[in-house]
Each structure stands twice: as C-alpha cells, then as structure tokens.
Write a protein that holds these residues in place. Structure first.
Motif, PDB file in Angstrom:
ATOM      1  N   ASP A 205      23.824  27.071  39.329  1.00 14.98           N
ATOM      2  CA  ASP A 205      24.840  27.368  40.344  1.00 14.98           C
ATOM      3  C   ASP A 205      26.074  26.494  40.162  1.00 14.98           C
TER       4      ASP A 205
ATOM      5  N   VAL B 241      28.039  27.639  37.106  1.00 16.53           N
ATOM      6  CA  VAL B 241      28.748  28.907  37.347  1.00 16.53           C
ATOM      7  C   VAL B 241      29.992  28.630  38.186  1.00 16.53           C
ATOM      8  N   GLU B 242      29.809  27.881  39.260  1.00 18.57           N
ATOM      9  CA  GLU B 242      30.931  27.671  40.187  1.00 18.57           C
ATOM     10  C   GLU B 242      32.026  26.815  39.561  1.00 18.57           C
TER      11      GLU B 242
ATOM     12  N   PHE C 116      32.814  30.520  36.236  1.00 17.16           N
ATOM     13  CA  PHE C 116      33.569  31.495  37.023  1.00 17.16           C
ATOM     14  C   PHE C 116      35.058  31.452  36.670  1.00 17.16           C
TER      15      PHE C 116
ATOM     16  N   ILE D 143      35.591  33.274  33.508  1.00 16.85           N
ATOM     17  CA  ILE D 143      35.525  34.740  33.677  1.00 16.85           C
ATOM     18  C   ILE D 143      36.860  35.251  34.229  1.00 16.85           C
TER      19      ILE D 143
ATOM     20  N   ALA E 257      25.885  34.706  42.037  1.00 12.13           N
ATOM     21  CA  ALA E 257      26.933  33.683  42.227  1.00 12.13           C
ATOM     22  C   ALA E 257      28.322  34.287  42.001  1.00 12.13           C
ATOM     23  N   TYR E 258      28.465  35.151  40.971  1.00 12.72           N
ATOM     24  CA  TYR E 258      29.791  35.760  40.742  1.00 12.72           C
ATOM     25  C   TYR E 258      30.222  36.569  41.970  1.00 12.72           C
TER      26      TYR E 258
ATOM     27  N   ARG F 239      29.356  36.246  45.076  1.00  9.44           N
ATOM     28  CA  ARG F 239      29.754  35.368  46.190  1.00  9.44           C
ATOM     29  C   ARG F 239      31.148  34.801  45.938  1.00  9.44           C
ATOM     30  N   LEU F 240      31.392  34.303  44.750  1.00  9.75           N
ATOM     31  CA  LEU F 240      32.674  33.662  44.448  1.00  9.75           C
ATOM     32  C   LEU F 240      33.815  34.682  44.435  1.00  9.75           C
ATOM     33  N   LEU F 241      33.533  35.874  43.900  1.00  9.30           N
ATOM     34  CA  LEU F 241      34.587  36.908  43.882  1.00  9.30           C
ATOM     35  C   LEU F 241      35.000  37.270  45.311  1.00  9.30           C
TER      36      LEU F 241
END
Lengths: 438, 106
Positions: A41, A44-45, A49, A52, B49-50, B52-54
């Motif tokens: 997590d 990713v955060e 992310f 991406i 997770a993507y 949620r973040l998006l």
C-alpha cells in the motif's frame, strides 16, 4: 502497463515487437510478492500511483516511423571485421553469444550451410517472437556456424525454427521467470545419418551439443530473448539439449509415427522442460509471511527430489548427498528480516521435510537394485531407530541439516527459490590461489 | 588466429512497422479508466489502491473494474492471447474508455 522492478525493459521491448513505440509503463519498486500488505500500500501510494498518472498524462515524443519492409542490416553484409579474438569480443559486446567462444560466421562458412537447403538464402522461414524478427536460412546458418554445427545439419535447424515458430509451441512465453528450457527431439533415419545420438550420454555426444547450442543462439539472436532484459528465468537454465529416439530397440511406435508421420520420415519436435528445477514464486499474505511461505516451500521441494530413498541414508556407508537451495535475494531478505540464519533454515527444513513412512519404503523397495524395507535399512546402519514406525507416520527425508547448502543468487528482483539435489557427491571447497598469494 | 576475417550478423531481420502509443490524456478528471488484470502479483490489492487514489484525487473519474474485462493470463497460446487482446479493445471502444491500467507484469 504496470510492471515490477526488472520488467520494464521487457514490457517496452514486447510492445515494440508488437509494433507499438513508447509503451507507457509504470514500475512498482521491488518484488511485490514478498512485500507485506502495508508495504505494498505504501509503495503504491508514494511511488507507483504517481508514475501511473505521469504515464497517462505525459506527452510522448513521436517515434520515427519505420519502414514496413526489412530494416535490419542487409543480410549478406559484413557487420564486423577482425581477428578471432576481436570477433569474439565484438559478438559478446553485442550480446550475440552464449558467453562461450564462437566460430566466426564468415560468408564462406555460411555459404557451406546454404548448400544444404533449397530455400533461398533470405527467404523468411518464420517470424519468431518475442522480438518478432524474421528467421532466414542465412541468419539460421550464421548461428549454426557460431555454435560449431556441421553444414549438413542445416535442414534440421530450418525444421527446428519452423517448429518453435508454431503457434502451439508458444515461444512467446519461454522468457518466464520459471526458466523454461527449450529442447529438440529428433526422429527418423536422418538422425543416424547426421550423427545425432540416441544412446548413452546422448545429450553430450555426436551432433547433439552443437545442435542444442545453435538452438540457444537462434532463440537469443532471432527470437530476441536476451538474458536479463527479455529472457527472465530467475536462475536461467543449462544449455539447450537435443535428444533422439532409439527407434531400433523401442517396443513401441516412435514418437513421430505416433504423431502421424511415416516411419521413414525424419522430424524435429520442439519441446520444453523445467526439469532443471521449477522455482516456486514466494508470496507473503496477511496469513503467512513471505519468510514462512519460503520455509514451507523449501521443505516441500526437498521432499519432491527424485531419490528420497538415497537422500535419507546416513552413516559411514550411507549415500553421498548434497542439496543446494538457490534463493533469490528478495526471498533471502524476507527470511533474514524475520531472523532466519542459514542454520535456522537448515534446521527448519530438516525437521519439516517429511513424507509418510510407507511412501519412503516404496521408493526404497521398488526404486533400487536392493529390495530393502525400512527395517533392513536400520539393520544395515543406514537409518536410525526413529524409522522403525507405522506406515502412515511422517518421517524425515534428510539425514542431517548439514546436507543443505544455501546460496543467495538469481534475479535480484524476483521472489523465487529453487532446490537442487546432487546425489553421489558431497561439496568440496578449495581456496583459489592467485599468483600474488605465493 | 591473427588472420582478419569479415563476419555476418546472427540477428533476425526487423520486419514490422512501428506505430506510436495512444496520445496522452490532457487530464484524468472526468475520464473513464478501464482495468485489465492478469491475476498476478497482488493486483487485487493494487487495483483497489488505484481506485481509492483515483477517486480521492480525481472525483469525476469513472472506473470500469477488471472483473468487467476478460482476464489476460499466461495460459493459452499466442492466438488465444491475441484474441483476448482484441476482445478487450472492442469492449474498451464500446464503453468509451479513455485509458486502461493493466498489470501486473513481472
């Protein structure tokens, strides 16, 4: 596309081979399989992310439009000129070799091979994934010269290229971190004529090693599987091998007849194996950490080794054994982070690698020239009293934790391990003395 | 060994033409993002997770989750894998998807 560390190059090169320039790739940092949930997590955060989003909104330079026709060097052109050593150094620098010296592929040597096929020198025999480059008699011959093949093997190699190009062979996926090892099976009368061996030591004798090496080079140079960038086998694999069937003594139809060919036909069959060792990918979950999973796999893989009946022996007359655990760095780190030293790993596997007594007894009684049962082994001093148990009791398969050798190696970004059994030998280590040491 | 000779290339011949990747998005806000998954490398957790973040950072984004698209997988053969890719492209057009996040490669 999201990748993990080490796989961005292969993603982009596959994209390019499929005709797409500048594939948008975002890389997760590390081997995600061994990362605990919280770390995934966080990564990713904090890292992935953003990558991406960048890939989605970042403008890209326009790739140069390439011609739809052949764009490589004109096939018959000389690409390098030099001495034997200079040519070898150049070919190694271009990643065109298997790291062993090659025979320089001169125009004259290549022409000798081309005399053994009716196909035009630059005719496209097949387009090989994953680089999607065209195989022609000329570039097949160049690789065969480099491998040390005899020119008369050329028809076998052309058929081999056609076989590995077939949709059913699935050459697309041999770059897997499993370490898939392609090999060839040769059938029919041509095998004998070309000195392709089917008897004792067949993989080492006759034309077999040079044919196998040519397959290695073709897969590297024409299919485009380059070690570390598009061929991703965690521990790699030994040289490609070639086998042939002994059709004079087989009590059954040989392989090619079974598959619809005439007995007098000669055939090449493209095959593959992971017999060198399947490397399980180690995952951590909220229920079991990567270290716990790795330990269980080491114990399980140890029980799957081919000769437990000999592995279990001990004492002065016991069979010589050694096991080698090859552990990729991320898995080693996961184990060390939980306090596992090499000795603790050995002790765990010694204690937990077990099979039912009846299974071990079957292997001993029916897998060897001496029809022993467990009590016989105890009487002969090859097993201790703890093996005098009921058939369903679980017994250890290792004579001692000390037969386990642990080596951290393989792809530094991959969460795999592999267990190799080495019967008949114990490891012996000597210091390498350099001139300066004397 | 000191004789100098010329040698030929062992490499396969480049044949196919190259096209550019799709144009970038001007913004993610208000766009439709598809997910394509290969059942590998903890993607369930990562796609969660993507999403949620998006949604936190681009409230107007629409997400079509990976269970609506065919799964891409290492099984099958090149033909079946290409067919899966075509099916995904067809659905993406049908659902007016602006971009796809696909993974995990490794």
């Amino acid at each position: 596309m999201v990748t993990t560390t080490g796989f961005t190059t292969i993603a982009k090169s596959v994209g390019k081979s499929e005709g797409i320039a500048n594939l948008r790739v975002a890389e997760y940092p590390g081997a995600v399989g061994v990362h605990p949930e919280e770390l995934v997590d966080t990564n990713v955060e904090n890292v992935l992310f953003g990558r991406i989003v960048d890939e989605l909104i970042k403008p890209r330079a326009t790739a140069v439009q390439e011609s739809a026709s052949a764009t490589g060097s004109p096939a018959a052109n000389i690409v390098f000129e030099g001495t034997y050593d200079e040519i070898n150094a150049h070919f190694r620098s271009k990643l065109w070799t298997d790291e062993l010296p090659i025979t320089p592929p001169t125009h004259e040597r290549v022409e000798e091979f081309l005399k053994h096929t009716q196909r035009a020198a630059d005719e496209v025999i097949a387009v090989l994934p994953q680089a999607n480059l065209a195989a022609t008699p000329r570039n097949i011959a160049v690789n065969a010269v480099m491998a040390g093949c005899k020119p008369e093997l050329m028809p076998v190699l052309i058929a081999a290229v056609e076989a590995i190009a077939d949709n059913d062979y699935n050459l697309n996926n041999i770059g897997s971190t499993w370490g898939v090892q392609p090999f060839l099976l040769i059938n029919g009368p041509l095998a004998k004529k070309l000195d392709i061996e089917n008897g004792a030591q067949l993989v080492n004798r006759g034309a077999n090693p040079s044919l196998g090496r040519a397959l290695t080079l073709i897969i590297k140079n024409i299919a485009g599987y380059k070690f570390g960038s598009s061929y991703m086998g965690t521990f790699g694999y030994p040289v490609n091998v070639v086998i042939s069937e002994n059709e004079e003594v087989t009590p059954w139809d040989p392989f090619h007849v079974e598959h619809g060919f005439k007995r007098g036909d000669s055939t090449v069959t493209a095959c593959g194996t992971v017999t060198w060792g399947w490397p399980p990918a180690i995952y951590g979950t909220p229920h079991k950490t990567a270290a716990q999973a790795a330990l269980k796999f080491l114990a399980l893989e140890t029980t799957k080794k081919p000769c437990l009946a000999r592995l279990v022996e001990r004492g002065p007359n016991g069979f010589r054994n050694m096991l080698t655990f090859m552990i990729a760095p991320p898995v080693a780190k996961a184990l060390a982070d939980e306090g596992y030293t090499k000795q603790k790993i050995r002790d765990y596997v010694y204690e937990h690698a077990r099979v039912p007594a009846h299974e071990l007894e079957f292997l001993i009684e029916y897998g060897h020239s001496e029809a022993f049962k467990l009590p016989d082994m105890i009487e002969r001093g090859l097993l201790p009293e703890e093996y005098r148990v009921g058939p369903n009791e679980m017994v250890r398969v290792l004579p001692s934790p000390d037969v386990i050798n642990i080596v951290v190696c393989g792809d530094p970004d991959r969460n795999r391990l592999m267990v190799l059994w080495g019967g008949y030998v114990s490891p012996v280590t000597k210091k390498i003395e350099l001139l300066a040491d004397k | 060994m000191s004789e100098r000779v010329g040698v030929l290339s062992p490499e396969g011949l480049q044949r196919s033409g190259i096209i550019n990747a799709s144009r970038h998005l001007d913004t993610i806000e208000g766009k439709t993002i598809g997910e394509v998954y290969n059942n590998h490398f903890k993607g369930e957790q990562m796609f969660r997770a993507y999403r949620r973040l998006l949604k936190e950072r681009y409230p107007g984004v629409k997400i079509i989750p990976y269970d609506k698209f065919p799964t891409v997988y290492v099984g099958g053969d090149p033909s079946s894998q290409k067919q899966t890719a075509k099916d995904i492209a067809r659905l993406a057009k049908e659902w007016e998807v602006d971009a796809i996040i696909t993974g995990n490669g490794g």
